[in-house]
Design a protein around this motif. Structure first.
Motif, short mmCIF file in Angstrom:
data_model
loop_
_atom_site.label_atom_id
_atom_site.label_comp_id
_atom_site.label_asym_id
_atom_site.label_seq_id
_atom_site.Cartn_x
_atom_site.Cartn_y
_atom_site.Cartn_z
N UNK A 176 -33.77 26.70 -6.71
CA UNK A 176 -32.63 25.79 -6.59
C UNK A 176 -31.86 25.61 -7.89
N UNK A 177 -32.53 25.76 -9.05
CA UNK A 177 -31.82 25.68 -10.32
C UNK A 177 -30.76 26.76 -10.42
N UNK A 178 -31.13 27.97 -10.05
CA UNK A 178 -30.19 29.09 -10.15
C UNK A 178 -29.02 28.93 -9.18
N UNK A 179 -29.31 28.53 -7.95
CA UNK A 179 -28.24 28.37 -6.96
C UNK A 179 -27.30 27.23 -7.36
N UNK A 180 -27.88 26.09 -7.74
CA UNK A 180 -27.05 24.94 -8.12
C UNK A 180 -26.19 25.24 -9.34
N UNK A 181 -26.78 25.88 -10.34
CA UNK A 181 -26.06 26.12 -11.59
C UNK A 181 -24.94 27.13 -11.43
N UNK A 182 -25.15 28.18 -10.65
CA UNK A 182 -24.08 29.15 -10.40
C UNK A 182 -22.92 28.46 -9.68
#
Length: 482
Positions: A364-370
């Motif tokens: 979720x960090x990667x999805x949210x940050x992108x």
């Protein structure tokens, strides 16, 4: 000295990016160091939060004033002044021996940031031509801004654990020196206004007081609660001052904030959108950090390191947004970005008390940050579309104020909701449920941001400059209601 216009633009971009990095860094770098600061300086438990709050209070309260001062007294002058104040106060904070000294230093940092941040953005909007060139520059600025906030958690954890809490303040000094060194290398002095205007003193007092009281009322809910008479009295006073500010600005000859700017769907829509996006992003930083430390049991350094993927995702998102908006409108990146960030936060809301970094945080960090990166890069371009150079500081101060208010209000509101859901329980399962609820609401806020982008922002890129106070009314921005 720069040899050509391209070299000069590169120097301006570097100076603005470095300055914005250190301003964003200080929004989060002290958070992880708070326990060490309390033990070293003897803070009372209820006073410790002011190390964070006073920076947000002075930064948010003086942004409109700082932005307008850039237009009247020169962007380079305010940029240098703001950075100098910021650096000196960082040194004072690093040398503080008592709680009041550190709090005073943090207040001074906020004042310096309130001058430097809008000056940095205004320098970019007046140096780079509107269109793909400006979009690319603002993409770099946005990536650095986002990375500064995310890396602040990492830097705070590592510095506190391995160098001591004072270095969360002293680390600013080399960064400030680097930004100041770039000014004589190529940052232009700018041109003086065609006619000398006085700073709107009445508007400055009303705006600073109103925004300051609004931030103060919201950030103190962590100790007073939303149902406190003090909270409601503070918010009511803020509402009175801000209403008076709007009334005064509608009649001022040289207003601090010309209300005609908000007739542009680009400017108005972008400011609402950045308010919502900041509310969601700041909340995600805060609640995920607490989840890793209080539920997963990770230490300060490990928690900071865990934010590296978030930082990388933000950079990747801003790069993608720059490419998308180079040939299309900011809306083409803002809508999918907001929805992607919402999906990532909805995934975050599935966190488990028996989870781990790999299963509950990394994805979720990667999805949210992108997704957040796709939003943050073009929103600055949208907020300054069609704005005349002489009002670049005004528009920049407005956007920074919207971001700061969104982050402060959103974080306070959702943190309170999470805390009320948890109640007096302190076990990991109860804390997990509260954090999950806050993250789910943050996801809904990003969905609302996508709705704003679809419903408010114009579909077409072509614009004509916004009318100024002395310009004929027919020179309105395309897509602006008459």
């Amino acid at each position: 000295m720069y040899k050509n216009s391209r070299e000069r633009r590169g120097v301006v971009l570097a100076a603005a990016a470095v300055a914005q990095f250190v301003v964003a860094l200080d929004m989060s770098v002290v958070n992880v160091a708070l326990p060490a600061i309390r033990n070293a300086l003897g803070f009372a438990p209820l006073d410790l939060s002011w190390v964070v709050h006073v920076y947000a209070l002075t930064f948010g309260g003086f942004l409109l004033l700082g932005g307008r001062a850039c237009d009247l007294y020169g962007q380079r002058r305010m940029f240098a002044l703001g950075l100098t104040v910021f650096g000196l106060c960082s040194l004072a904070g690093g040398l503080a021996q008592t709680p009041w000294q550190l709090i005073a230093a943090r207040a001074g940092q906020g004042l310096g940031a309130a001058a430097a941040a809008p000056a940095a953005l205004a320098m970019l909007t007046t140096t780079f031509t509107e269109g793909p060139q400006r979009v690319r520059a603002l993409g770099v600025w946005s990536a650095v801004n986002a990375a500064g906030g995310a890396l602040g958690v990492l830097a705070g954890g590592l510095l506190t654990e391995y160098a001591g809490w004072r270095w969360v303040m002293l680390i600013n000094l080399p960064i400030v020196v680097a930004a100041l060194a770039l000014i004589p290398a190529g940052v232009p002095a700018g041109t003086a206004p065609a006619r000398r205007e006085r700073l709107d003193g009445v508007g400055a007092v009303l705006a600073t007081g109103g925004v300051g009281l609004l931030v103060l009322g919201v950030v103190r809910t962590d100790t007073l609660g939303w149902d406190s008479p003090v909270t409601w009295a503070t918010l009511a006073a803020a509402a009175v001052l801000l209403t008076a500010f709007v009334f005064a600005e509608s009649r001022a000859d040289a207003p601090l904030l010309r209300l005609g700017l908000l007739r542009s769907r680009w400017v108005a829509g972008a400011n609402v959108l950045v308010f919502l996006a900041a509310a969601g992003q700041f909340t995600a930083f805060y609640l995920v950090s607490l989840y890793m430390q209080q539920v997963l049991g990770m230490g300060a350094a490990a928690t900071g390191t865990a934010f590296l993927p978030f930082s990388l995702g933000l950079v990747a998102g801003t790069i993608g947004a720059t490419r998308i908006t180079a040939s299309r409108t900011p809306r083409a990146s803002l809508v999918p970005g907001a929805l992607l960030a919402a999906a990532g936060l909805a995934w975050f809301a599935l966190i488990s008390p028996d989870g781990s970094f790999l299963t509950d945080v990394l994805g979720p960090s990667l999805v949210t940050s992108v997704g957040a990166g796709l939003v943050l890069a073009p929103v600055a371009a949208a907020a300054t579309t069609g704005v005349a150079p002489r009002e670049a500081g005004m528009a920049s101060g407005l956007m920074n104020s919207s971001r700061q208010l969104g982050g402060s209000i959103g974080l306070a509101a959702l943190a309170t909701i999470a805390a009320h859901h948890t109640g007096t329980a302190t076990d990991p399962a109860a804390l997990n449920d509260g954090y999950a609820l806050g993250l789910a609401i943050a996801a809904a806020i990003f969905v609302l941001a996508a709705v704003v982008a679809i419903g408010v922002l114009p579909r077409r890129r072509t614009v004509t400059p916004l009318p100024q106070s002395t310009a004929p009314a027919e020179n309105q921005l395309e897509g602006t209601p008459s």
